[in-house]
Write an enzyme that holds these catalytic residues in place. Sequence first.
Site: not given
Ligand code: PGA
Length: 256
Positions: A13-15, A98, A100, A170, A176, A216, A237-238
Amino acid sequence: MKKSCRRAIIAGNWKMNKTPKEAEELIRGILPLVKDADCEVICCVPYVDLPVALQLTNGSNVKVGSENCHWEKSGAYTGEISADMLASMEVPYVIIGHSERRTYFGETDVTVNKRIRAALDAGLSVIVCVGESLEQREQGITSELVSMQTKIALNGVSEEEMKRMIIAYEPLWAIGTGKTATSEQANEVCSVIRNTLKSLYGEKVSEGTTIQYGGSMKAKNAAELLAQPDVDGGLIGGASLKPDDFAAIVDAASKG
Ligand code: PGA
């Protein structure tokens, strides 16, 4: 059905990261490293990166996804993208709900359900995200909350359509933050989700649905998380923004 019969899926998930030019570089970096993966690999990218991602992954084992879609087919929704628009580009996957989106953009369980409905109607496959905040975990309501989020998200989704649904657990406090859920915590909630699916659809669907963990997840902890009986993959994500890190997680899933 055993875990080994379920599809292991690692999705990035590149956001809101990577311009099309940067996306090209990242996809080119990822492709050779994951070409022998023994799991499904998906990169969910910003809308503007979809054309380059689709073009570069064409004929490869990497699939492309979007990070959201609107529930209406078209109309006066400035700034939104419909599921039909994604389908017209042959984007196979979309992330919906998600945290966010829920936290910053007013997404609710009800709008998550509407977006899922539209995505399924357009022929897309969906990764739907559920999860609790730290406060909710401390209140001891994680299981009820995640179960309720799952039920509302899947309202009106048929047994047949469940073949195109992936659930991502999640926990908000792990996204993050570098703070990963322990493998036991991740498995416990993934198993709550599986039991919820069982109550809604019966054993065959609950045992056949891929449930990911996200928050994470990285090279260092992926193998342990993915070894859990109810954790079938990861939403990353990251670490999905670095080819080596992403590939290491794909490797861990391939061995799992
Ligand atoms: P993260 O993000 O791996 O950076 O914690 C995961 C996500 O939000 O899908």
